[in-house]
Write a protein that holds these residues in place. Structure first.
Motif, PDB file in Angstrom:
ATOM      1  N   CYS A   6       1.010  -1.041   0.110  1.00 50.44           N
ATOM      2  CA  CYS A   6      -0.088  -0.121  -0.074  1.00 50.44           C
ATOM      3  C   CYS A   6       0.825   1.217  -0.012  1.00 50.44           C
ATOM      4  O   CYS A   6       1.692   1.355   0.938  1.00 50.44           O
ATOM      5  CB  CYS A   6      -1.068   0.121   1.090  1.00 50.44           C
ATOM      6  N   GLN A   8      -0.199   4.108   0.571  1.00 51.64           N
ATOM      7  CA  GLN A   8      -0.959   5.181   1.375  1.00 51.64           C
ATOM      8  C   GLN A   8      -0.421   4.943   2.847  1.00 51.64           C
ATOM      9  O   GLN A   8       0.052   6.052   3.460  1.00 51.64           O
ATOM     10  CB  GLN A   8      -2.152   4.935   1.366  1.00 51.64           C
ATOM     11  N   CYS A   9      -0.409   3.652   3.320  1.00 48.80           N
ATOM     12  CA  CYS A   9       0.046   3.555   4.615  1.00 48.80           C
ATOM     13  C   CYS A   9       1.426   2.906   4.935  1.00 48.80           C
ATOM     14  O   CYS A   9       1.923   2.691   5.734  1.00 48.80           O
ATOM     15  CB  CYS A   9      -1.030   2.894   5.334  1.00 48.80           C
ATOM     16  N   HIS A  10       1.889   2.450   3.601  1.00 46.39           N
ATOM     17  CA  HIS A  10       3.361   1.859   3.410  1.00 46.39           C
ATOM     18  C   HIS A  10       3.568   0.504   4.185  1.00 46.39           C
ATOM     19  O   HIS A  10       4.390   0.084   4.748  1.00 46.39           O
ATOM     20  CB  HIS A  10       4.509   2.633   3.793  1.00 46.39           C
ATOM     21  N   ARG A  11       2.175  -0.228   4.317  1.00 51.36           N
ATOM     22  CA  ARG A  11       2.299  -1.667   4.801  1.00 51.36           C
ATOM     23  C   ARG A  11       1.878  -2.468   3.753  1.00 51.36           C
ATOM     24  O   ARG A  11       1.362  -2.473   2.763  1.00 51.36           O
ATOM     25  CB  ARG A  11       1.039  -1.438   5.957  1.00 51.36           C
ATOM     26  N   CYS A  24      -6.545  -2.832   1.632  1.00 46.34           N
ATOM     27  CA  CYS A  24      -5.366  -2.685   2.356  1.00 46.34           C
ATOM     28  C   CYS A  24      -6.200  -2.861   3.907  1.00 46.34           C
ATOM     29  O   CYS A  24      -6.980  -2.059   4.185  1.00 46.34           O
ATOM     30  CB  CYS A  24      -4.845  -1.386   2.540  1.00 46.34           C
ATOM     31  N   CYS A  27      -5.435   0.661   6.215  1.00 43.65           N
ATOM     32  CA  CYS A  27      -6.203   1.875   5.961  1.00 43.65           C
ATOM     33  C   CYS A  27      -7.283   1.772   5.054  1.00 43.65           C
ATOM     34  O   CYS A  27      -8.060   2.672   4.950  1.00 43.65           O
ATOM     35  CB  CYS A  27      -5.186   2.903   5.283  1.00 43.65           C
TER      36      CYS A  27
END
Length: 65
Positions: A6, A8-11, A24, A27
């Protein structure tokens, strides 16, 4: 096992299926159109996209008499 990242949240997110939508879990961003990666090697996996509803249509009977 498939993995998507992701932006956006970097996970990372993991799944065992390439069909259907992919959100995701952290988020909620829609990752459906993002590329797949092998969860063990992190190599990109190229999957021929077949819409889920068309795949199901192949296995359903429209008219039974």
């Amino acid at each position: 096992m498939y993995q998507k990242h992701c932006d956006q949240c970097h996970r990372s997110s993991f799944s065992s299926s390439e069909l259907g939508g992919w959100l995701c879990p952290v988020c909620g961003k829609d990752l459906t159109k993002y590329p797949f990666f092998d969860a063990m090697t992190l190599e990109r996996i190229h999957i021929k996209a077949i819409p889920y509803h068309k795949k199901i249509e192949k296995y359903t009977f429209k008219h039974i008499r």
